[in-house]
Design a protein around this motif. Structure first.
Motif, PDB file in Angstrom:
ATOM      1  N   LEU A  68     -80.660 -51.609 -18.997  1.00 31.74           N
ATOM      2  CA  LEU A  68     -81.225 -51.056 -17.772  1.00 31.74           C
ATOM      3  C   LEU A  68     -80.835 -49.586 -17.604  1.00 31.74           C
ATOM      4  O   LEU A  68     -81.625 -48.789 -17.088  1.00 31.74           O
ATOM      5  CB  LEU A  68     -80.758 -51.866 -16.559  1.00 31.74           C
ATOM      6  CG  LEU A  68     -81.361 -53.271 -16.426  1.00 31.74           C
ATOM      7  CD1 LEU A  68     -80.746 -54.001 -15.234  1.00 31.74           C
ATOM      8  CD2 LEU A  68     -82.878 -53.188 -16.275  1.00 31.74           C
ATOM      9  N   LEU A  69     -79.627 -49.219 -18.046  1.00 33.60           N
ATOM     10  CA  LEU A  69     -79.222 -47.815 -18.005  1.00 33.60           C
ATOM     11  C   LEU A  69     -80.113 -46.970 -18.915  1.00 33.60           C
ATOM     12  O   LEU A  69     -80.594 -45.900 -18.522  1.00 33.60           O
ATOM     13  CB  LEU A  69     -77.759 -47.674 -18.427  1.00 33.60           C
ATOM     14  CG  LEU A  69     -76.694 -48.179 -17.451  1.00 33.60           C
ATOM     15  CD1 LEU A  69     -75.299 -48.051 -18.071  1.00 33.60           C
ATOM     16  CD2 LEU A  69     -76.753 -47.400 -16.144  1.00 33.60           C
ATOM     17  N   ILE A 174     -73.972 -43.681 -19.437  1.00 30.36           N
ATOM     18  CA  ILE A 174     -74.241 -44.078 -20.820  1.00 30.36           C
ATOM     19  C   ILE A 174     -73.217 -43.461 -21.772  1.00 30.36           C
ATOM     20  O   ILE A 174     -72.794 -44.092 -22.746  1.00 30.36           O
ATOM     21  CB  ILE A 174     -75.673 -43.661 -21.222  1.00 30.36           C
ATOM     22  CG1 ILE A 174     -76.700 -44.534 -20.479  1.00 30.36           C
ATOM     23  CG2 ILE A 174     -75.889 -43.769 -22.726  1.00 30.36           C
ATOM     24  CD1 ILE A 174     -78.134 -44.112 -20.683  1.00 30.36           C
ATOM     25  N   SER A 175     -72.803 -42.236 -21.492  1.00 30.55           N
ATOM     26  CA  SER A 175     -71.828 -41.572 -22.362  1.00 30.55           C
ATOM     27  C   SER A 175     -70.492 -42.306 -22.384  1.00 30.55           C
ATOM     28  O   SER A 175     -69.743 -42.231 -23.364  1.00 30.55           O
ATOM     29  CB  SER A 175     -71.614 -40.123 -21.906  1.00 30.55           C
ATOM     30  OG  SER A 175     -70.972 -40.075 -20.638  1.00 30.55           O
ATOM     31  N   ASP A 176     -70.196 -43.046 -21.316  1.00 32.92           N
ATOM     32  CA  ASP A 176     -68.946 -43.810 -21.257  1.00 32.92           C
ATOM     33  C   ASP A 176     -68.997 -45.082 -22.097  1.00 32.92           C
ATOM     34  O   ASP A 176     -67.976 -45.746 -22.277  1.00 32.92           O
ATOM     35  CB  ASP A 176     -68.624 -44.177 -19.798  1.00 32.92           C
ATOM     36  CG  ASP A 176     -68.292 -42.951 -18.957  1.00 32.92           C
ATOM     37  OD1 ASP A 176     -67.846 -41.938 -19.538  1.00 32.92           O
ATOM     38  OD2 ASP A 176     -68.489 -43.018 -17.726  1.00 32.92           O
ATOM     39  N   LEU A 177     -70.179 -45.427 -22.606  1.00 30.67           N
ATOM     40  CA  LEU A 177     -70.315 -46.643 -23.408  1.00 30.67           C
ATOM     41  C   LEU A 177     -69.770 -46.461 -24.819  1.00 30.67           C
ATOM     42  O   LEU A 177     -69.503 -47.449 -25.515  1.00 30.67           O
ATOM     43  CB  LEU A 177     -71.783 -47.076 -23.473  1.00 30.67           C
ATOM     44  CG  LEU A 177     -72.454 -47.407 -22.131  1.00 30.67           C
ATOM     45  CD1 LEU A 177     -73.918 -47.757 -22.349  1.00 30.67           C
ATOM     46  CD2 LEU A 177     -71.729 -48.549 -21.419  1.00 30.67           C
ATOM     47  N   GLY A 178     -69.636 -45.206 -25.255  1.00 34.48           N
ATOM     48  CA  GLY A 178     -69.039 -44.942 -26.559  1.00 34.48           C
ATOM     49  C   GLY A 178     -69.982 -44.958 -27.742  1.00 34.48           C
ATOM     50  O   GLY A 178     -69.527 -44.950 -28.887  1.00 34.48           O
ATOM     51  N   TYR A 179     -71.280 -44.949 -27.510  1.00 36.52           N
ATOM     52  CA  TYR A 179     -72.245 -44.933 -28.606  1.00 36.52           C
ATOM     53  C   TYR A 179     -72.492 -43.507 -29.094  1.00 36.52           C
ATOM     54  O   TYR A 179     -72.258 -42.547 -28.355  1.00 36.52           O
ATOM     55  CB  TYR A 179     -73.577 -45.546 -28.153  1.00 36.52           C
ATOM     56  CG  TYR A 179     -73.497 -46.991 -27.747  1.00 36.52           C
ATOM     57  CD1 TYR A 179     -73.014 -47.953 -28.628  1.00 36.52           C
ATOM     58  CD2 TYR A 179     -73.918 -47.409 -26.491  1.00 36.52           C
ATOM     59  CE1 TYR A 179     -72.946 -49.293 -28.257  1.00 36.52           C
ATOM     60  CE2 TYR A 179     -73.856 -48.743 -26.104  1.00 36.52           C
ATOM     61  CZ  TYR A 179     -73.364 -49.677 -26.992  1.00 36.52           C
ATOM     62  OH  TYR A 179     -73.291 -50.992 -26.630  1.00 36.52           O
ATOM     63  N   TRP A 236     -77.682 -31.625 -24.814  1.00 38.54           N
ATOM     64  CA  TRP A 236     -77.472 -31.774 -23.370  1.00 38.54           C
ATOM     65  C   TRP A 236     -76.729 -33.070 -23.055  1.00 38.54           C
ATOM     66  O   TRP A 236     -75.778 -33.065 -22.256  1.00 38.54           O
ATOM     67  CB  TRP A 236     -78.809 -31.745 -22.640  1.00 38.54           C
ATOM     68  CG  TRP A 236     -78.688 -31.795 -21.152  1.00 38.54           C
ATOM     69  CD1 TRP A 236     -78.764 -32.893 -20.348  1.00 38.54           C
ATOM     70  CD2 TRP A 236     -78.442 -30.678 -20.282  1.00 38.54           C
ATOM     71  NE1 TRP A 236     -78.594 -32.538 -19.024  1.00 38.54           N
ATOM     72  CE2 TRP A 236     -78.392 -31.184 -18.959  1.00 38.54           C
ATOM     73  CE3 TRP A 236     -78.272 -29.310 -20.490  1.00 38.54           C
ATOM     74  CZ2 TRP A 236     -78.188 -30.357 -17.857  1.00 38.54           C
ATOM     75  CZ3 TRP A 236     -78.062 -28.498 -19.392  1.00 38.54           C
ATOM     76  CH2 TRP A 236     -78.012 -29.015 -18.093  1.00 38.54           C
ATOM     77  N   ASN A 237     -77.145 -34.161 -23.658  1.00 40.36           N
ATOM     78  CA  ASN A 237     -76.475 -35.441 -23.402  1.00 40.36           C
ATOM     79  C   ASN A 237     -75.021 -35.408 -23.861  1.00 40.36           C
ATOM     80  O   ASN A 237     -74.140 -36.007 -23.237  1.00 40.36           O
ATOM     81  CB  ASN A 237     -77.224 -36.569 -24.107  1.00 40.36           C
ATOM     82  CG  ASN A 237     -78.603 -36.810 -23.503  1.00 40.36           C
ATOM     83  OD1 ASN A 237     -78.878 -36.388 -22.385  1.00 40.36           O
ATOM     84  ND2 ASN A 237     -79.466 -37.472 -24.248  1.00 40.36           N
ATOM     85  N   TRP A 238     -74.759 -34.689 -24.958  1.00 39.32           N
ATOM     86  CA  TRP A 238     -73.385 -34.538 -25.418  1.00 39.32           C
ATOM     87  C   TRP A 238     -72.577 -33.723 -24.412  1.00 39.32           C
ATOM     88  O   TRP A 238     -71.421 -34.049 -24.122  1.00 39.32           O
ATOM     89  CB  TRP A 238     -73.362 -33.869 -26.782  1.00 39.32           C
ATOM     90  CG  TRP A 238     -71.981 -33.662 -27.320  1.00 39.32           C
ATOM     91  CD1 TRP A 238     -71.148 -34.600 -27.838  1.00 39.32           C
ATOM     92  CD2 TRP A 238     -71.259 -32.413 -27.373  1.00 39.32           C
ATOM     93  NE1 TRP A 238     -69.953 -34.036 -28.224  1.00 39.32           N
ATOM     94  CE2 TRP A 238     -69.991 -32.693 -27.947  1.00 39.32           C
ATOM     95  CE3 TRP A 238     -71.563 -31.111 -27.008  1.00 39.32           C
ATOM     96  CZ2 TRP A 238     -69.035 -31.699 -28.146  1.00 39.32           C
ATOM     97  CZ3 TRP A 238     -70.613 -30.121 -27.195  1.00 39.32           C
ATOM     98  CH2 TRP A 238     -69.359 -30.415 -27.771  1.00 39.32           C
ATOM     99  N   CYS A 239     -73.185 -32.680 -23.866  1.00 40.40           N
ATOM    100  CA  CYS A 239     -72.506 -31.856 -22.862  1.00 40.40           C
ATOM    101  C   CYS A 239     -72.175 -32.664 -21.612  1.00 40.40           C
ATOM    102  O   CYS A 239     -71.108 -32.481 -21.017  1.00 40.40           O
ATOM    103  CB  CYS A 239     -73.385 -30.660 -22.473  1.00 40.40           C
ATOM    104  SG  CYS A 239     -73.584 -29.425 -23.766  1.00 40.40           S
ATOM    105  N   VAL A 240     -73.076 -33.546 -21.197  1.00 38.31           N
ATOM    106  CA  VAL A 240     -72.820 -34.382 -20.030  1.00 38.31           C
ATOM    107  C   VAL A 240     -71.586 -35.245 -20.257  1.00 38.31           C
ATOM    108  O   VAL A 240     -70.769 -35.445 -19.359  1.00 38.31           O
ATOM    109  CB  VAL A 240     -74.048 -35.259 -19.712  1.00 38.31           C
ATOM    110  CG1 VAL A 240     -73.712 -36.322 -18.669  1.00 38.31           C
ATOM    111  CG2 VAL A 240     -75.206 -34.402 -19.220  1.00 38.31           C
ATOM    112  N   GLY A 241     -71.426 -35.756 -21.473  1.00 37.16           N
ATOM    113  CA  GLY A 241     -70.259 -36.569 -21.786  1.00 37.16           C
ATOM    114  C   GLY A 241     -68.975 -35.774 -21.832  1.00 37.16           C
ATOM    115  O   GLY A 241     -67.913 -36.278 -21.475  1.00 37.16           O
ATOM    116  N   VAL A 242     -69.058 -34.499 -22.251  1.00 36.68           N
ATOM    117  CA  VAL A 242     -67.867 -33.654 -22.387  1.00 36.68           C
ATOM    118  C   VAL A 242     -67.517 -32.946 -21.084  1.00 36.68           C
ATOM    119  O   VAL A 242     -66.350 -32.933 -20.655  1.00 36.68           O
ATOM    120  CB  VAL A 242     -68.075 -32.613 -23.507  1.00 36.68           C
ATOM    121  CG1 VAL A 242     -66.906 -31.633 -23.559  1.00 36.68           C
ATOM    122  CG2 VAL A 242     -68.230 -33.304 -24.849  1.00 36.68           C
TER     123      VAL A 242
END
Length: 311
Positions: A68-69, A174-179, A236-242
């Motif tokens: 769902l995420l 999603i970034s906290d899921l570790g994928y 961008w998605n990597w930046c959100v996680g960092v």
């Protein structure tokens, strides 16, 4: 290593915004031969295929919550955001859409406050929001009488901001899921394309590839698909996680600057003094919203005692 990752995160965010700031131009050029939905469909098909070629590994199904995420991120960050943005470009100038979309960090900050930990709303946030809204009103007022903008285009651009804010919050989770970031981005693209299918079957979308025989169309769609979608969504998605959702979204402040310069140089759009003033207020408000109030320094009791003893 963490500090180094943060530095790289800021650099990647700057690069991403530089590319995204010019996507309005490519979309505006393609609108002469393609519908807004056709541009959206082609660019993300190209982006998905590119990510699949680079990272041909799939994320395994683990739970309905995770799916769902991904589905929500695909719906908000791919289908709805770009559909609203592309349609807005049919009613207004590329420079105006670029400026209005820069309000996205405000919506991101509000949602992050309620749905993410460690993101309190500060008084400077509300002050900055007020200044930025004044800038947007000035831009819209100027367009109504000089640039011939349509209020529908402005509304769709604001709606795109809300969709992007929701996407940013979902990607932080999603970034906290570790994928792997590439795998997550491709999964989001997949759901985005799935949600596009009903529109494709009901809107009379043409899949005529002959239009790409024009080098201008081909280069612009490749730029949107490979650069602005496949590459920049990953960065961008990597930046959100960092960096986090709010700090990363703050770089959207630079989108109007890049867009205005590109619009003037490439599309020869007339940028009036009123529009520039509105852009300045919008940027000033956005920067003010991120400013933290420094607490007043107070003399510690131990320091006071030590001074008295020295006398």
């Amino acid at each position: 290593m963490k500090q180094q990752a943060i530095v790289y995160g800021h650099m990647a965010a700057l690069f991403t915004i530089f590319v995204w700031g010019t996507t309005f131009i490519s979309t505006k050029v393609l609108l002469s031969d393609f519908s807004p939905f056709e541009i959206l469909l082609f660019r993300f098909i190209i982006g998905y295929v590119a990510l699949l070629a680079v990272h041909p590994h799939f994320i395994k199904w683990k739970s309905l919550r995770e799916e769902l995420l991904f589905a929500g991120a695909g719906l908000c960050g791919v289908t709805l955001y770009f559909f609203c943005e592309n349609i807005a470009l049919t009613y207004t100038l590329a420079s105006s859409v670029g400026i209005i979309v820069a309000v996205a960090p405000f919506f991101t900050a509000v949602l992050a406050h309620f749905f993410l930990k460690g993101e309190p709303l500060r008084p400077t946030f509300f002050a900055g929001f007020g200044v930025a809204i004044l800038g947007i009103i000035l831009i819209t007022f100027n367009g109504s009488y000089v640039l011939k903008l349509n209020p529908l285009g402005d509304f769709l651009a604001v709606l795109a901001c809300v969709c992007w804010a929701v996407y940013s919050i979902l990607m932080r989770k999603i970034s906290d899921l570790g994928y792997p970031t590439i795998g997550c981005t491709r999964r989001v693209f997949f759901y985005g394309l799935v949600f596009m299918m009903p529109v494709q079957f009901t809107s009379g979308t043409r899949l005529e590839l002959s239009r790409f025989a024009d080098p201008v169309n081909l280069l612009n769609i490749l730029f949107l698909g490979l650069g602005a979608s496949a590459l920049c969504f990953v960065t961008w998605n990597w930046c959100v996680g960092v960096l986090g959702a709010v700090k990363t979204s703050a770089y959207i402040y630079l989108v109007p600057v890049v867009t205005i310069v590109a619009s003037y140089l490439i599309l020869q759009e007339n940028i009036t003094g009123s529009a520039l003033a509105g852009a300045f207020l919008t940027l000033a408000g956005l920067f003010l919203s991120e400013k933290k109030l420094k607490p007043k320094s107070r003399l510690k009791p131990m320091q006071t005692v030590s001074r008295e003893e020295s006398l």
